[in-house]
Design a protein around this motif. Sequence first.
Motif, PDB file in Angstrom:
ATOM      1  N   GLY A   3       0.799  -1.218   0.000  1.00 30.03           N
ATOM      2  CA  GLY A   3       0.000   0.000   0.000  1.00 30.03           C
ATOM      3  C   GLY A   3       0.831   1.266   0.000  1.00 30.03           C
ATOM      4  O   GLY A   3       0.330   2.345  -0.323  1.00 30.03           O
ATOM      5  N   SER A   4       2.108   1.154   0.323  1.00 23.69           N
ATOM      6  CA  SER A   4       2.948   2.348   0.352  1.00 23.69           C
ATOM      7  C   SER A   4       3.561   2.684  -1.002  1.00 23.69           C
ATOM      8  O   SER A   4       4.296   3.667  -1.105  1.00 23.69           O
ATOM      9  CB  SER A   4       4.059   2.190   1.400  1.00 23.69           C
ATOM     10  N   ASN A   5       3.335   1.879  -2.017  1.00 27.21           N
ATOM     11  CA  ASN A   5       3.805   2.315  -3.343  1.00 27.21           C
ATOM     12  C   ASN A   5       2.862   1.985  -4.503  1.00 27.21           C
ATOM     13  O   ASN A   5       2.928   2.609  -5.553  1.00 27.21           O
ATOM     14  CB  ASN A   5       5.221   1.785  -3.634  1.00 27.21           C
TER      15      ASN A   5
ATOM     16  N   ALA B 125       6.400   4.618   5.042  1.00 26.40           N
ATOM     17  CA  ALA B 125       6.077   3.443   5.876  1.00 26.40           C
ATOM     18  C   ALA B 125       5.093   3.835   6.957  1.00 26.40           C
ATOM     19  O   ALA B 125       5.256   4.871   7.606  1.00 26.40           O
ATOM     20  CB  ALA B 125       7.338   2.878   6.506  1.00 26.40           C
ATOM     21  N   LYS B 126       4.074   3.033   7.115  1.00 25.87           N
ATOM     22  CA  LYS B 126       3.110   3.318   8.174  1.00 25.87           C
ATOM     23  C   LYS B 126       3.689   2.911   9.535  1.00 25.87           C
ATOM     24  O   LYS B 126       3.688   3.681  10.474  1.00 25.87           O
ATOM     25  CB  LYS B 126       1.798   2.582   7.914  1.00 25.87           C
ATOM     26  N   ASN B 127       4.188   1.685   9.632  1.00 23.08           N
ATOM     27  CA  ASN B 127       4.682   1.200  10.929  1.00 23.08           C
ATOM     28  C   ASN B 127       6.185   1.313  11.093  1.00 23.08           C
ATOM     29  O   ASN B 127       6.696   1.296  12.182  1.00 23.08           O
ATOM     30  CB  ASN B 127       4.338  -0.291  11.092  1.00 23.08           C
TER      31      ASN B 127
ATOM     32  N   GLY C 252      -2.581   0.871   4.494  1.00 22.54           N
ATOM     33  CA  GLY C 252      -1.810   1.106   3.272  1.00 22.54           C
ATOM     34  C   GLY C 252      -2.589   1.080   1.971  1.00 22.54           C
ATOM     35  O   GLY C 252      -2.518   2.016   1.166  1.00 22.54           O
ATOM     36  N   CYS C 253      -3.371   0.014   1.738  1.00 21.17           N
ATOM     37  CA  CYS C 253      -3.956  -0.109   0.394  1.00 21.17           C
ATOM     38  C   CYS C 253      -5.120   0.851   0.147  1.00 21.17           C
ATOM     39  O   CYS C 253      -5.653   0.889  -0.968  1.00 21.17           O
ATOM     40  CB  CYS C 253      -4.325  -1.562   0.084  1.00 21.17           C
ATOM     41  N   TYR C 254      -5.489   1.665   1.129  1.00 18.12           N
ATOM     42  CA  TYR C 254      -6.526   2.679   0.920  1.00 18.12           C
ATOM     43  C   TYR C 254      -5.941   4.105   0.886  1.00 18.12           C
ATOM     44  O   TYR C 254      -6.677   5.081   1.039  1.00 18.12           O
ATOM     45  CB  TYR C 254      -7.579   2.600   2.041  1.00 18.12           C
TER      46      TYR C 254
ATOM     47  N   ILE D  60      -5.408  -5.632  -7.186  1.00 17.15           N
ATOM     48  CA  ILE D  60      -5.236  -6.986  -6.637  1.00 17.15           C
ATOM     49  C   ILE D  60      -4.954  -6.897  -5.143  1.00 17.15           C
ATOM     50  O   ILE D  60      -5.550  -7.616  -4.326  1.00 17.15           O
ATOM     51  CB  ILE D  60      -4.093  -7.740  -7.370  1.00 17.15           C
ATOM     52  N   GLN D  61      -4.062  -6.004  -4.767  1.00 18.26           N
ATOM     53  CA  GLN D  61      -3.739  -5.881  -3.335  1.00 18.26           C
ATOM     54  C   GLN D  61      -4.972  -5.472  -2.537  1.00 18.26           C
ATOM     55  O   GLN D  61      -5.258  -6.028  -1.472  1.00 18.26           O
ATOM     56  CB  GLN D  61      -2.622  -4.856  -3.117  1.00 18.26           C
ATOM     57  N   LEU D  62      -5.699  -4.491  -3.067  1.00 18.59           N
ATOM     58  CA  LEU D  62      -6.877  -3.989  -2.350  1.00 18.59           C
ATOM     59  C   LEU D  62      -7.843  -5.129  -2.021  1.00 18.59           C
ATOM     60  O   LEU D  62      -8.251  -5.309  -0.873  1.00 18.59           O
ATOM     61  CB  LEU D  62      -7.587  -2.919  -3.203  1.00 18.59           C
TER      62      LEU D  62
ATOM     63  N   ASP E  69      -8.329  -5.504   8.484  1.00 19.55           N
ATOM     64  CA  ASP E  69      -7.210  -6.132   9.203  1.00 19.55           C
ATOM     65  C   ASP E  69      -6.492  -7.106   8.260  1.00 19.55           C
ATOM     66  O   ASP E  69      -6.963  -7.384   7.160  1.00 19.55           O
ATOM     67  CB  ASP E  69      -7.688  -6.831  10.489  1.00 19.55           C
ATOM     68  N   GLN E  70      -5.314  -7.569   8.695  1.00 17.68           N
ATOM     69  CA  GLN E  70      -4.539  -8.483   7.831  1.00 17.68           C
ATOM     70  C   GLN E  70      -3.893  -9.586   8.654  1.00 17.68           C
ATOM     71  O   GLN E  70      -2.672  -9.708   8.675  1.00 17.68           O
ATOM     72  CB  GLN E  70      -3.424  -7.729   7.114  1.00 17.68           C
ATOM     73  N   PRO E  71      -4.703 -10.380   9.359  1.00 16.39           N
ATOM     74  CA  PRO E  71      -4.085 -11.403  10.205  1.00 16.39           C
ATOM     75  C   PRO E  71      -3.241 -12.390   9.393  1.00 16.39           C
ATOM     76  O   PRO E  71      -2.256 -12.932   9.886  1.00 16.39           O
ATOM     77  CB  PRO E  71      -5.283 -12.105  10.860  1.00 16.39           C
TER      78      PRO E  71
HETATM   79  O1  PA5 Z   1      -2.041  -2.264   2.784  1.00 19.41           O
HETATM   80  C1  PA5 Z   1      -1.299  -2.519   3.719  1.00 19.41           C
HETATM   81  O2  PA5 Z   1      -1.593  -2.243   4.900  1.00 19.41           O
HETATM   82  C2  PA5 Z   1       0.036  -3.186   3.474  1.00 19.41           C
HETATM   83  O3  PA5 Z   1       0.176  -3.560   2.160  1.00 19.41           O
HETATM   84  C3  PA5 Z   1       1.144  -2.200   3.796  1.00 19.41           C
HETATM   85  O4  PA5 Z   1       0.984  -1.066   2.994  1.00 19.41           O
HETATM   86  C4  PA5 Z   1       2.515  -2.813   3.578  1.00 19.41           C
HETATM   87  O5  PA5 Z   1       2.635  -3.983   4.324  1.00 19.41           O
HETATM   88  C5  PA5 Z   1       3.609  -1.845   3.996  1.00 19.41           C
HETATM   89  O6  PA5 Z   1       3.456  -1.444   5.320  1.00 19.41           O
HETATM   90  P1  PA5 Z   1       4.270  -0.231   5.888  1.00 19.41           P
HETATM   91  O7  PA5 Z   1       3.829   1.004   5.195  1.00 19.41           O
HETATM   92  O8  PA5 Z   1       3.941  -0.181   7.342  1.00 19.41           O
HETATM   93  O9  PA5 Z   1       5.726  -0.513   5.625  1.00 19.41           O
END
Ligand code: PA5
Length: 417
Positions: free
Chosen positions: A79-81, A129-131, A190-192, A269-271, A399-401
């Motif tokens: 989600g970050s790129n 990066a989010k985290n 990230g993906c939003y 696809i990621q979304l 969430d992404q468990p």
């Molecule tokens: O959509 C998501 O939450 C993930 O794909 C993150 O974007 C991805 O794992 C990268 O996370 P981060 O920005 O914390 O490095």
Amino acid sequence: MFNLVIHNDEEIKSELDRMLWENKEVVKEAQRGEEVFADNQGWLDTEEWADNKSIYRLEMLSKEIRENADVFVLIGVGGSNNGARSVISALQKEGTPEIIYAGNTLSPNALNKILKRLEGKSVYLNAIAKNFETLEPGASFRVFRKYMYEAYGDAAAKRIIVTGTKGSSLERLCEEKGYPFLDFPWNIGGCYTAITNVGLFPMAVAGVNIRELVDGAHNMQKRLHIPELENNIAFQYACLRNLFYQKGYRVEMLASFEPQLRWFYKWWIQLFAESEGKDNKGVFPVASEFSEDLHSVGQFIQDGSPIMFETFLEVLEQQDSLIVEQDALEDGFDYLEGKDFRDINKIAYKATVMAHSRKLPCITIEIGSLDEYHFGQMFYFFQFACYLSCKMMDVNAFDQPGVEAYKEWMFDSLGKR
Ligand code: PA5
């Protein structure tokens, strides 16, 4: 222009009506926003993170980079790129810095190749990066930070822009080192994040008109938050996905005849995979680049196991044109003489829909043209539709468990405490 077209028979249409009726409370709830998802729904109102003031700041910062950089390294993964990359690969303006994607691989071969490409160039870098715990961007940031200090000494600090969450260790690092800092929205996963600093800043560096893009997203937001549910195309799309899923179709193939959408597929696809694929449920998202892939997976689609439904993305107004000219050589293609590739491509699309819709459920999302405004519309449309689709499947979209399991094994093996 943004329409949804159903290519199959009347039966689907009447089942869709039933589905819309049965799920009308789902969409009303989504339109209001849900308290339980307060930490994840900052994208629902585009004004929250893409207001005039934020856009202006991105325009100013990106102008400076466009004027001084040969290369802009985007460090980020998932989600970050993906949002930025999907627009940049389609709409980057000539004369803007080359965009290089890092932070999405652990391959030393790939990283060394990138380092080589930087030599002798004026480089700026954006770490997103989010985290700031994810391995790929974290490790790459270390590598490229070192490169920047070796190349520019203390002046590197002005060339490293960080997009991170307020209060994170990444923000503390920026304060210590003096890197310009952009907010990664705390309340968006990230993906939003395509229509926030995360996606918009790299797009602006590539000369993309981010105001137009945000406008398109905002327009789609208004269109999807209407009370008349029967005209809500995201709701229709979400219902169709669930309907096909209930009929046993476990795969959705997104396809278009426009290669400019190549990286948009990856975002899409990621979304859907990250939002919907959980609790042993979900439609598996895949994508195909037509017409090329008609010569590979086309066989399976037409004739193999009936596991998928197809969603075409069709661009209605093509800017480009190329006429097939007369040729003295008898190559067997005279029947194309005088025809425009624009029309030939369209005929290939129509023929494919005709053929595939006899076998599989097929729908088309028509977009007016491939520009910033319509990219903004597509981002909002799919995000909202995905959220609705997850609600109908009774899964938590945010969430992404499932991605934690491999990370635990990996971090253990690498000795992370
Ligand atoms: O959509 C998501 O939450 C993930 O794909 C993150 O974007 C991805 O794992 C990268 O996370 P981060 O920005 O914390 O490095």
